[in-house]
Structure formats: C-alpha cells, structure tokens
Design a protein around this motif. Sequence first.
Motif, short mmCIF file in Angstrom:
data_model
loop_
_atom_site.label_atom_id
_atom_site.label_comp_id
_atom_site.label_asym_id
_atom_site.label_seq_id
_atom_site.Cartn_x
_atom_site.Cartn_y
_atom_site.Cartn_z
N ALA A 265 0.84 -1.20 0.00
CA ALA A 265 0.00 0.00 0.00
C ALA A 265 0.88 1.25 0.00
CB ALA A 265 -0.93 0.00 1.21
N ASP A 266 0.55 2.20 -0.87
CA ASP A 266 1.30 3.45 -0.93
C ASP A 266 0.82 4.45 0.10
OD1 ASP A 266 3.00 2.94 -3.37
OD2 ASP A 266 1.01 2.68 -4.25
N VAL A 267 -0.49 4.52 0.29
CA VAL A 267 -1.09 5.44 1.25
C VAL A 267 -2.05 4.65 2.12
CG1 VAL A 267 -2.43 7.54 1.60
CG2 VAL A 267 -0.89 7.37 -0.37
N ILE A 268 -1.93 4.81 3.44
CA ILE A 268 -2.80 4.11 4.39
C ILE A 268 -3.59 5.15 5.17
CG2 ILE A 268 -2.88 2.54 6.36
CD1 ILE A 268 -0.27 1.35 5.41
N VAL A 269 -4.89 5.01 5.15
CA VAL A 269 -5.78 5.93 5.86
C VAL A 269 -6.42 5.16 7.01
CG1 VAL A 269 -7.78 7.43 5.70
CG2 VAL A 269 -6.21 7.23 3.76
N SER A 270 -6.17 5.60 8.23
CA SER A 270 -6.76 4.97 9.40
C SER A 270 -7.99 5.76 9.81
CB SER A 270 -5.74 4.93 10.56
OG SER A 270 -6.34 4.39 11.71
N SER A 271 -9.16 5.25 9.42
CA SER A 271 -10.40 5.98 9.71
C SER A 271 -10.67 6.06 11.20
CB SER A 271 -11.56 5.29 9.00
OG SER A 271 -11.66 3.93 9.41
N THR A 272 -10.32 5.01 11.94
CA THR A 272 -10.56 5.02 13.39
C THR A 272 -9.68 6.05 14.08
OG1 THR A 272 -11.09 2.67 13.29
CG2 THR A 272 -10.64 3.59 15.46
N LYS A 273 -8.41 6.12 13.69
CA LYS A 273 -7.50 7.07 14.32
C LYS A 273 -7.88 8.51 14.00
CE LYS A 273 -2.59 8.23 14.70
NZ LYS A 273 -1.21 7.88 14.27
N ILE A 274 -8.19 8.75 12.71
CA ILE A 274 -8.57 10.12 12.33
C ILE A 274 -9.84 10.55 13.05
CG2 ILE A 274 -9.36 11.53 10.39
CD1 ILE A 274 -7.51 9.94 8.60
N GLY A 275 -10.82 9.65 13.13
CA GLY A 275 -12.04 10.00 13.84
C GLY A 275 -11.79 10.26 15.31
N GLY A 276 -10.93 9.47 15.95
CA GLY A 276 -10.62 9.68 17.36
C GLY A 276 -9.90 11.00 17.59
#
Length: 368
Positions: A265-276
Amino acid sequence: MSAQPNPPPRQPRFRLPRRARTPWQAPRARTLFTRPAASPQRVLLHRVYLVVGLCVLAFAVLYLDRDGLRDANRKVLGIVDLMYFTMVTVATVGYGDIVPVTARARLIDAFFIVPIRIVIWFVFLGTAYQFVIQRVVEEFRMKRLQKQLNDHVVICGYGLSGSVAVRELLESGFAAESIVVIDPQQAALEAATALGVVGLLGDPSREDLLQQAQVRVARAVVIAVADDAVAILLTLTVRSIAPQTKIVARIQEQTYQRQLRQAGADVIVSSTKIGGLLLADAVVSNYIVPFINDLLSTRGRVNLLEREATAQEVGRWSNALPGAVVVGLVRAGRVLSFYEDAACPIEAGDLLMVIQSSRHPGEAAAAG
C-alpha cells in the motif's frame, strides 16, 4: 336536613395514547438482494419442466374437449392428432388444419391455451436473454469498456467509506466514466451506478475481476473494504497484478498498518485514528473540527491541494503567495514544511501543498 356527603371525584377513564399519524411515503424500491438459490443449470432445468408441464396440461384439457375439435375431414381427433394440435397451438397460432368447432372449444382456446402460449414464449425469450443474449452483450460491453479504461480509479468496496470517496472524486472533477466500483452486493452497485460510474459485481479480491477492471493501467486503486484482513489480501493481489499502480487503503486497526505497508500500500488511511483525533480536538475547541471538515471536502470554502507550482509562482517566496498558504513544499523528493524549514523561493518543478480558497481568485479578492 343533614348535609349530603360530597361524591368521590370521578376517576378519568383510561385511554390509549393516540398514535401519531405518519405522513404518506411512496413505496421504496427493492432493497433486498440475495444470492440465487439455484445454479444456472438448475434454473434452466426448472424452466424446461415448466414448459413440459404446461404442454401436458394443455393436452389434457384439449383431450377432455376433443369432441369440439375437427380436422379438414371433419373427423374426431385421435391421440396423435391432439398431440400435434397441442404443440402447434402452444408454439404458434396453428396452421388451420385443425380448428375448434364448438363454442366451448373456442373459449378454451381463447382463455386457456392462449395464456399458456404467452407464458411459454416469455419463458423462451427470458431464457434466451439470460443465458445467451445478455452474456454476449455483457462481453461486448466489457471489451469496449476495457479499451476505454486508462488512468482511471478503481474503488474496491462501496460501503460508507467507498461511497464517500466516489462522491468526493466526482465533486473534485473526475469523470464518472473514469471511476470503476467493485462490490459483491448488487444493491450497492445499483446505488453506485446511479451516479454514472462503472460497476463490476463480484469479490474485489478476485484476480480475474481486477484484470477486467484494468488495474494495471489505473491511476489508483482505492481499497475501502470493511475487513482489514481482506484489505491486506486485496493489496497483495493488486500489487502482484499492477506493480506501478498507486494503492490507497483504508484500515481500522492500527496493528495491521505494518502488514498493509509490507503488502504494497502506498497510502494508508486509518479511519478510526482520524475519527478519534477529531473527537479529542472537539473537546477543547469549537472551530478546528468544522475547519478541517471544510478543508478536506471539495465542497468546502477552502481546499487543501497538492499541485505543481505554476509559472507565475516560480521565483516567489513560499510564504508570500497571494491567495494561498503553502504548508509544504516537495523538492527533489524532500519535503520542506513551513513549521520546520525556513521560507524559500519557489522553483520550477516544485510540488506545493497549499491551502487556498475554493472560489476564483477574483472573487476571493473582492471578498477581501
């Protein structure tokens, strides 16, 4: 005269509360889609049984009323004649060599045999379309689509995150025909294709389906499946097919981030971390979260963009661009940030990360 005692107060009668009248709503479209209960071979066999059963039923009724049928010689029909008349009648309108001569026989032909004929023709046409015509048309459309797909975006999974990503891409100017959505749920694909994008029904981790989506020549593959383990497997599959294609993957658990990075993966988006993080910022601030939401959305008043420096910006200082705030500058693979590096003149070929108004420069200047 003695005073009459006051009567006891009357107890109120028990009443059920009135149910609020809900406004009328139009019936919703079909929302439940399930896996077919039978294989195509079994479906075809069931339809054959249905056609044979209808023919036997028509033959039985005509046999019971055989006295109302006559051929050209005006004789009563035998078994072979009735079988011939049944098959010819249910398949076509007959040849005229055998005709009903009584009123009852004509009514049976009009209100019983004709509906059977229509049902059989619908079965034939539906089967031909489902098993022959539809497949040929889909293969033709797939080949034509594969020739047109180039520098497109493939969205694997049309859940909440995938649907938001598709809408944001459309808002940012991507053509609907340049977005391909892969999802195993037919209802999700119907919602996606309603926006004009291309939909492929099936498991996104299937290699043949990814080949049909032309991931090798895609601009990017967005992995928005709900399961992190499936996201890792899907990343490995995409990377094995398309070594140069950019992969953007969404993940929920931070523990899988290293495996996802190793998978390609080139870019990883952590939806849980960003939301927290946004939730924590909202506790101590009132305007940061709305500003970030406005910043990330294409429909916001300000946008966070990554773009190459224009000819008019070359030679200007990075902290003095009109109508834009440079928060980062990429030069020869090195990232220069405004909070760690000093301001510098912009050079040709620099990649700028800027915050700028979504309005045209003239409108922004007039508003200022």
